[in-house]
Design an enzyme around this catalytic site. Structure first.
Site, PDB file in Angstrom:
ATOM      1  N   SER A  26      56.768  53.021  39.492  1.00  0.00           N
ATOM      2  CA  SER A  26      56.903  53.688  38.207  1.00  0.00           C
ATOM      3  C   SER A  26      55.537  53.858  37.584  1.00  0.00           C
ATOM      4  O   SER A  26      54.755  52.903  37.511  1.00  0.00           O
ATOM      5  CB  SER A  26      57.787  52.864  37.278  1.00  0.00           C
ATOM      6  OG  SER A  26      57.629  53.314  35.960  1.00  0.00           O
ATOM      7  N   VAL A  86      47.924  45.759  38.396  1.00  0.00           N
ATOM      8  CA  VAL A  86      46.853  44.807  38.095  1.00  0.00           C
ATOM      9  C   VAL A  86      45.570  45.270  38.776  1.00  0.00           C
ATOM     10  O   VAL A  86      44.482  45.092  38.271  1.00  0.00           O
ATOM     11  CB  VAL A  86      47.261  43.388  38.533  1.00  0.00           C
ATOM     12  CG1 VAL A  86      46.084  42.436  38.376  1.00  0.00           C
ATOM     13  CG2 VAL A  86      48.435  42.901  37.708  1.00  0.00           C
ATOM     14  N   ALA A  89      36.346  43.379  45.063  1.00  0.00           N
ATOM     15  CA  ALA A  89      35.517  42.864  46.145  1.00  0.00           C
ATOM     16  C   ALA A  89      36.432  42.360  47.245  1.00  0.00           C
ATOM     17  O   ALA A  89      37.505  41.820  46.982  1.00  0.00           O
ATOM     18  CB  ALA A  89      34.641  41.729  45.643  1.00  0.00           C
ATOM     19  N   LYS A 102      29.040  44.908  51.125  1.00  0.00           N
ATOM     20  CA  LYS A 102      28.965  43.538  50.609  1.00  0.00           C
ATOM     21  C   LYS A 102      28.657  42.568  51.745  1.00  0.00           C
ATOM     22  O   LYS A 102      29.359  42.556  52.750  1.00  0.00           O
ATOM     23  CB  LYS A 102      30.308  43.189  49.969  1.00  0.00           C
ATOM     24  CG  LYS A 102      30.433  41.748  49.533  1.00  0.00           C
ATOM     25  CD  LYS A 102      31.809  41.444  48.970  1.00  0.00           C
ATOM     26  CE  LYS A 102      31.932  39.970  48.633  1.00  0.00           C
ATOM     27  NZ  LYS A 102      33.295  39.617  48.248  1.00  0.00           N
ATOM     28  N   VAL A 132      63.312  50.384  38.457  1.00  0.00           N
ATOM     29  CA  VAL A 132      64.530  49.791  39.005  1.00  0.00           C
ATOM     30  C   VAL A 132      65.274  49.104  37.861  1.00  0.00           C
ATOM     31  O   VAL A 132      64.678  48.319  37.120  1.00  0.00           O
ATOM     32  CB  VAL A 132      64.181  48.790  40.123  1.00  0.00           C
ATOM     33  CG1 VAL A 132      65.393  47.971  40.528  1.00  0.00           C
ATOM     34  CG2 VAL A 132      63.602  49.522  41.321  1.00  0.00           C
ATOM     35  N   LEU A 185      50.948  39.598  44.593  1.00  0.00           N
ATOM     36  CA  LEU A 185      51.085  38.648  43.491  1.00  0.00           C
ATOM     37  C   LEU A 185      52.490  38.074  43.358  1.00  0.00           C
ATOM     38  O   LEU A 185      52.673  36.995  42.809  1.00  0.00           O
ATOM     39  CB  LEU A 185      50.669  39.322  42.177  1.00  0.00           C
ATOM     40  CG  LEU A 185      49.244  39.880  42.188  1.00  0.00           C
ATOM     41  CD1 LEU A 185      48.941  40.591  40.875  1.00  0.00           C
ATOM     42  CD2 LEU A 185      48.231  38.781  42.443  1.00  0.00           C
TER      43      LEU A 185
END
Lengths: 466, 501
Positions: free
Chosen positions: B41, B47, B52, B80, B182, B331
């Site tokens: 959505s 987030v 990195a 990096k 949802v 997460l």
């Protein structure tokens, strides 16, 4: 400061191949350290001292201790070992050749055995061992060194050595300024306050102090068993408890493969050496053999290496590989002479990871053979049960840290035993049969052609001797 | 059994980095075995974890058949070589955790043992000079290695561009995207499996396997299946971050990420092509949001491009990331602060395990258990490594540092530190992240000097050894002389794409 805690003296109990290998490796890595080998009466049950098999990984050990592989061959101590032929081992199945090194070629991330299984199910694959250069060489009694170019099929195999144990023992018994050899037996054992060993009094009256004692006395584990008696018994998974060794005159034309034949009450292995064949019969007669491991091979200042730490039957001949691996691991993790448990614990943790998977690999051969029906109902060790479950489901081999049995070895044994995955791994179906089958055929042809163009192993040896 | 089972219907919930990485990998590796549908959505923000990354990302990108130069340009990425930690062991100190080793082993003994010995004799210089990544970083040079045995590298990219990049690629290859929220989760009352997700529009999306990438919300694994969360905030107390991008300062682009220890946590600095990412990760028990934001604003080195934005999180992981027919990735599965840039790696590791254990027909307990064990190993090992950064310190300048310095650490970390303190040895693992050079960097960089070292390092004459070390350092320095400036390298690469073939 390390210098304040450094190990200054080492006593090695046991003058067989394992004890001498340990003495050689420690003396070489730690010049200035006094190493004494107590050449005790050999124990015929110390299989690491009497069996001829050296896996390909021995090359690393030999390199570090300065043993020249080519010299072992040219002096007649060793022959090249490419494969082992298993006969009558799988009740319903065909004989198979278990070779060192790669089978087939992976397709990107998809291992070759999964590609083979799909073609096999469709009836469009040759036997699995037809895709191994090592197996094809062995089948035809030939030998060549692997090619350097990794893209060339002729590079995709590996070889070990088969040594004549007595001659190999003499070869690694190298006189060196820091190594002393004492032919005697162990009499009195003086203990340290922490429970370790302070000194040994030998039967010739010599009193030997050392910072570190390495117990290479065989399954009797004559030193470390005084400290701790903790043994994990593996005999349920390796059921045959005796070994009879016999030397048979050979015709001077050694083969590059060993042969193992299963029988109702055991099995027989033939190791072709230079000028003779060593025959081992594992079954109801001969020397008692131990199968299991000491839970903590390093306790205080006593380190068990060889059959005193891990004892196996002769299947696949992992004895010396484990012993050499243990010697290198002990050097990598060598504690100070106060032997803090945090240091010996790390050794014991890693050693356990190595041996557990070798145990699983051997157990697989018995529990899934079908020749010895009573073994089919034996519960496998947990980690082997997991391997079997995942392999039978979809050809997955769970990852294990420190494992020295290669994926190729696992698949050669599993497929040889007829343990074939029930399902295709979902990733493997991205390679259609129309693509994989012709590629497999080309590979088998290429392997056959490479091998056909080579001289026999006898001719190779004659060339080396010149 | 040559007949193939019907395709598995995979429904991914959430279109952040984790969701689109999962979609892209599944469609690429298992496109013939599964249909991939992703629900997201636009109203729910992402987030956007981790700007990195670790070197593993390269293989993820490569496996998708993506051209690196194109990827670097599209995500405004830089290269990096490691992370430079400031003020962690002690205020005023800094060190680089490099994506490469220190020196090279000599006679089978890792180099750092020789360095420890020389160091005890006040010889041997700085160990950091034996890391080619460190020398490159100091001089802002970059060149991809000829052989990753020498060193490796990762990317610093714009995470808000990474997801969309993979979205475009996934949809082009057959993934189906459905926009919307949802509103209901259908569960089979008998098996407890999730059967379908109902969208705001009323559409019911059925599936065989559901991947929960809904972030901390954990709509499926947490809210629906009630899988427990194992909280690690007693070891890793940072629970918020305040982020604020800034303009790129003049003077070239650093080929590394910086982590500066702060009063109540630490601050990241990640240079991209077009801006610098900054953020302060802190413990809300030790500093207020306002004070953290003020500290961040005071610390940044260039002009802010946005107002500070606060994120909330909690260190820990789900007790089981795969439950029933729901696999949590990202997460929803767990969180470890970005101190070692592990967020995307953890997503990648979970995806790799899911592919390896992808269900053939119904989900098997054995596969689920194997997946969960693997996720646990990854999290637990990274957790210990992160805790080390806080615990190995002399800092006593704030209640935060007093807490982490004196807290009890997990037994597994305690043993690793004891082993190191005795003899400079790193407990060896080959599964999961962070091998010997990483641990050596943090231990030595934060002042944990072992009492001893490998006895074999004492064998050679100190002067001869010192000569050998000097020659090695000279070789490294010469190699770096021949490398281009990092910013120049990126400019040239970007220009080569724009140029007509």
């Amino acid at each position: 400061m390390t210098s304040g805690r450094a190990i200054r003296s080492i006593a090695v109990a046991g003058g067989g191949i394992v004890g001498l290998s340990a003495a050689l490796a420690f003396a070489r890595a730690l010049p200035g350290t006094r190493v004494t080998v107590i050449e005790t009466t050999p124990d015929p049950a110390a299989l690491a001292d009497v069996l001829p098999t050296l896996h390909p990984m021995a090359a690393r050990f030999h390199g570090l201790v300065g043993v020249d592989k080519a010299e072992l061959v040219s002096s007649g101590i060793a022959t090249h070992h490419l494969a082992t032929r298993f006969e009558h081992w799988s009740a319903p199945g065909q004989p198979w050749v278990h070779a060192f090194g790669a089978y087939g070629k992976p397709a990107g991330v998809i291992p070759f055995d999964q590609i083979w299984v799909r073609a096999h199910r469709a009836g469009q694959a040759l036997d699995y061992d037809r895709y191994s250069v090592g197996a094809e060489l062995a089948r035809n009694g030939k030998f060549v060194h692997p090619a350097k170019d990794p893209d060339f099929t002729g590079s995709r195999f590996a070889y070990g050595l088969r040594v004549d144990p007595e001659h190999y023992r003499a070869h690694v018994r190298k006189p060196a300024s820091d190594v002393a050899f004492v032919e005697a037996d162990i009499g009195e054992v003086e203990r340290r306050e922490d429970g370790g060993i302070a000194a040994l009094t030998l039967t010739d009256g010599l009193r030997l102090e050392a910072d570190l004692f390495i117990d290479c006395t065989g399954p009797g584990a004559r030193l470390i068993s005084l400290l701790e008696d903790s043994f994990e018994d593996w005999s349920a998974w390796m059921p045959f408890d005796r070994l009879a060794l016999e030397s048979v005159p050979g015709d001077g034309m050694p083969a590059t493969s060993d042969r193992i034949t299963a029988e109702a009450d055991g099995w027989t292995i033939e190791w072709p050496l230079r000028g003779r064949t060593l025959v081992g019969r594992v079954g109801p007669q001969g020397t008692d053999i131990t199968r299991g491991r000491r839970l903590r091979p390093w306790v205080h200042n006593v380190l068990a290496i060889g059959d005193s730490a891990t004892a196996l039957d002769p299947l696949h001949g992992y004895q010396l590989a484990l012993a050499q691996n243990a010697i290198l691991l002990a050097l990598e993790l060598l504690p100070g002479r106060d032997f803090a448990s945090v240091e010996t614990d790390e050794y014991n943790r890693r050693a356990e990871q190595v041996t557990r998977r070798v145990r699983d690999f051997l157990a697989l051969h018995y529990l899934r053979s079908g020749v010895w029906r009573e073994l089919a109902s034996v519960e496998p060790p947990d980690s082997l049960a997991e391997t079997l479950d995942h392999y039978e489901h979809r050809g997955r081999l769970p990852y294990h840290e420190e494992e020295i049995v290669s994926r190729d070895s696992w698949t050669a044994a599993l497929l040889g035993l007829g343990v074939v995955p029930r399902h295709d791994d979902p990733q493997s179906i991205s390679v259609p049969l129309e693509q994989s089958v012709p590629a497999m055929q080309r590979l088998a042809d290429e392997i056959r052609d490479i091998v056909a163009g080579l001289p026999s192993y006898g001719a190779y040896l004659a060339h080396v001797a010149r | 059994m040559t007949d193939q089972p019907p395709k598995t219907r995979v429904v991914i919930l959430g279109g952040g980095t984790a969701g689109w990485m999962t979609a892209a990998a599944l469609i690429n590796q298992l496109g013939q075995s599964c249909d991939v549908r992703l629900l997201e959505s636009e109203e729910i923000g992402i987030v956007g974890v981790g700007e990195a990354t670790l070197p593993h990302i390269r293989y993820f990108v490569e496996a998708l058949g993506i051209d690196e130069a194109d990827f670097v340009k599209a995500t405004h990425a830089t290269f990096k070589l490691g992370i430079e930690f400031h003020d962690f062991g002690k205020i005023g100190t800094r060190y680089l955790h490099p994506f490469g080793s220190f020196g090279a082993p000599l006679k089978d003994v890792p180099f750092h043992h020789y360095w420890l010995r020389l160091h005890s004799e006040r010889r041997g210089g700085e160990i950091w000079d034996s890391s080619i990544c460190n020398v490159m970083s100091e001089r802002k040079r970059f060149l991809p290695p000829k052989d990753i045995a020498l060193y490796n590298y990762a990317y610093q990219f714009d995470a808000t561009l990474f997801g969309p990049y993979l979205r475009e690629l996934s949809i082009a290859r057959g993934a189906v995207r459905t926009e919307g929220k949802v509103v209901d989760v259908g569960v089979d009352p008998e098996t407890g499996n999730v059967t379908a997700l109902t969208m705001e529009s009323g559409e019911r999306v059925e599936g065989d396997l559901f991947v929960d990438c809904s972030g901390f919300r954990a709509l499926l694994i947490g809210q629906t299946l009630k899988e427990q969360w194992e909280d690690w905030s007693h070891w890793l107390p940072c629970d918020r971050a305040v982020a604020m991008p800034c303009t790129s300062p003049p003077g070239g682009i650093e080929p590394y990420t910086r982590a500066h220890a702060m009063t109540a946590g630490w601050r990241w600095r990640i240079p991209l092509q077009h801006r610098v990412g900054n953020g302060y990760v802190y413990s809300s028990a030790h500093i207020s949001d306002q004070d953290a934001a003020d500290a961040l604003v005071a610390a940044v080195e260039s002009t802010p491009m946005a107002d500070p934005r606060v994120l909330r999180f909690r260190a820990g992981r789900r007790k089981r990331s795969w439950s029933k027919n729901v696999v949590a990735i990202g997460l929803a599965s767990g969180f470890l602060e970005p101190l070692e840039s592990t967020s995307i790696y953890l997503v990648q590791g979970a995806i790799a395990q899911l592919i390896e254990l992808f269900p053939i027909g119904a989900v098997r307990d054995e596969d689920r258990d194997a997946f969960n064990r693997s996720v646990d190993v990854e999290y637990d090992r990274i957790r210990d490594f992160l805790i080390l950064h806080y615990h190995a310190t002399e800092r006593n300048d704030s209640s935060f540092w007093n807490h982490v310095r004196t807290m009890d650490v997990p037994d597994s970390l305690h043993e690793k530190m004891e082993l190191w303190r005795r003899s400079g040895r790193v407990a060896k693992y080959s599964q999961g992240l962070f091998f010997e050079p990483s641990w050596v960097a943090v231990y030595l960089g934060q002042g944990v000097i072992p009492e001893g070292w490998d006895q074999r390092a004492d064998v050679d004459d100190a002067q001869a050894l010192e000569g050998a070390v000097e020659r090695m350092l000279a070789q490294i320095s010469t190699a770096v002389d021949g490398m281009p400036d990092h910013a120049e390298f990126i400019r040239a690469r970007n220009a080569s794409i724009d140029a007509p073939a």
